[in-house]
Design a protein around this motif. Structure first.
Motif, PDB file in Angstrom:
ATOM      1  N   GLN A 153       0.794  -1.404   0.100  1.00 29.66           N
ATOM      2  CA  GLN A 153      -0.032   0.059  -0.161  1.00 29.66           C
ATOM      3  C   GLN A 153       0.931   1.251  -0.083  1.00 29.66           C
ATOM      4  OE1 GLN A 153      -2.704   0.132   3.532  1.00 29.66           O
ATOM      5  NE2 GLN A 153      -4.060   1.378   2.279  1.00 29.66           N
ATOM      6  N   GLY A 154       0.410   2.173  -1.062  1.00 29.57           N
ATOM      7  CA  GLY A 154       1.249   3.524  -0.852  1.00 29.57           C
ATOM      8  C   GLY A 154       2.526   3.273  -1.554  1.00 29.57           C
ATOM      9  N   MET A 155       3.015   2.139  -2.287  1.00 30.47           N
ATOM     10  CA  MET A 155       4.105   2.317  -3.111  1.00 30.47           C
ATOM     11  C   MET A 155       3.466   2.173  -4.714  1.00 30.47           C
ATOM     12  SD  MET A 155       6.313  -1.158  -1.655  1.00 30.47           S
ATOM     13  CE  MET A 155       6.508  -1.418  -0.060  1.00 30.47           C
ATOM     14  N   SER A 156       4.501   2.711  -5.709  1.00 30.33           N
ATOM     15  CA  SER A 156       4.194   2.624  -6.957  1.00 30.33           C
ATOM     16  C   SER A 156       4.343   1.291  -7.540  1.00 30.33           C
ATOM     17  CB  SER A 156       5.001   3.816  -7.836  1.00 30.33           C
ATOM     18  OG  SER A 156       6.305   3.139  -7.537  1.00 30.33           O
ATOM     19  N   GLN A 157       3.861   1.173  -8.788  1.00 35.10           N
ATOM     20  CA  GLN A 157       4.188  -0.065  -9.539  1.00 35.10           C
ATOM     21  C   GLN A 157       5.386  -0.355  -9.521  1.00 35.10           C
ATOM     22  OE1 GLN A 157       1.669  -2.197 -10.414  1.00 35.10           O
ATOM     23  NE2 GLN A 157       3.095  -3.771 -11.096  1.00 35.10           N
ATOM     24  N   ALA A 158       6.293   0.557  -9.828  1.00 30.19           N
ATOM     25  CA  ALA A 158       7.812   0.501 -10.043  1.00 30.19           C
ATOM     26  C   ALA A 158       8.475  -0.024  -8.557  1.00 30.19           C
ATOM     27  CB  ALA A 158       8.315   1.713 -10.639  1.00 30.19           C
TER      28      ALA A 158
END
Length: 156
Positions: free
Chosen positions: A123-128
């Motif tokens: 949660q809160g992390m970009s796909q990259a």
């Protein structure tokens, strides 16, 4: 001057991993209990959904755990009606493990639990960032498989 132990520990990657493992394990345990599973039983179900009829030794190898651990888990799951053991038709020394219909029905809810845990974890992390996080975890695990510690390596 040497860095204080508590400062080192609070910044330690190893301690962060221990905390992450405990948090993930606790969340998995609570959610698995709601569908009638004990933690790690879902991993047996996942494996048998892919390869029903594995021997206990092959199941242990696929899960990356000791045969004794699998034997206890299989015994418990058999008592709960989630799977059955049958002797191999060609070699009576081999016990093969099969999911029952009850065990098979828990595959989908257990998979949803794992997907929910993954979603919570990133949660809160970009796909990259998610891809990088996974790659770094895989790399860290591979690093440990190449490290060997012996008593001679211990510091005084």
């Amino acid at each position: 001057m040497q860095e204080p132990i508590t400062t080192y520990l609070e910044e330690s990657i190893s301690l962060s991993l221990v905390r992450l493992y405990k948090a993930q394990h606790q969340q998995a345990e609570v959610r698995c209990q709601k569908i009638g599973l004990h933690t790690a039983q879902e991993l047996v179900i996942f494996r048998l959904l892919e390869e029903d009829g594995l021997s206990q030794s092959h199941l242990a190898a696929r899960l990356g755990v000791e045969i004794g651990t699998v034997a206890k888990t299989v015994q418990r799951m058999e008592k709960e009606g989630l799977l059955i053991r049958r002797q191999d038709a060609e070699d009576a020394r081999i016990s093969r493990v099969y999911l029952t219909e009850k065990g098979r029905r828990l595959g989908e809810p257990a998979l949803h639990i794992w997907k929910d845990l993954d979603a919570c974890l990133v949660q809160g992390m970009s796909q990259a960032e998610q891809l990088l996080f996974r790659r770094l975890l895989v790399q860290a695990a591979a690093n440990f498989s190449r490290c060997s510690f012996s008593p001679a390596d211990e510091h005084p």
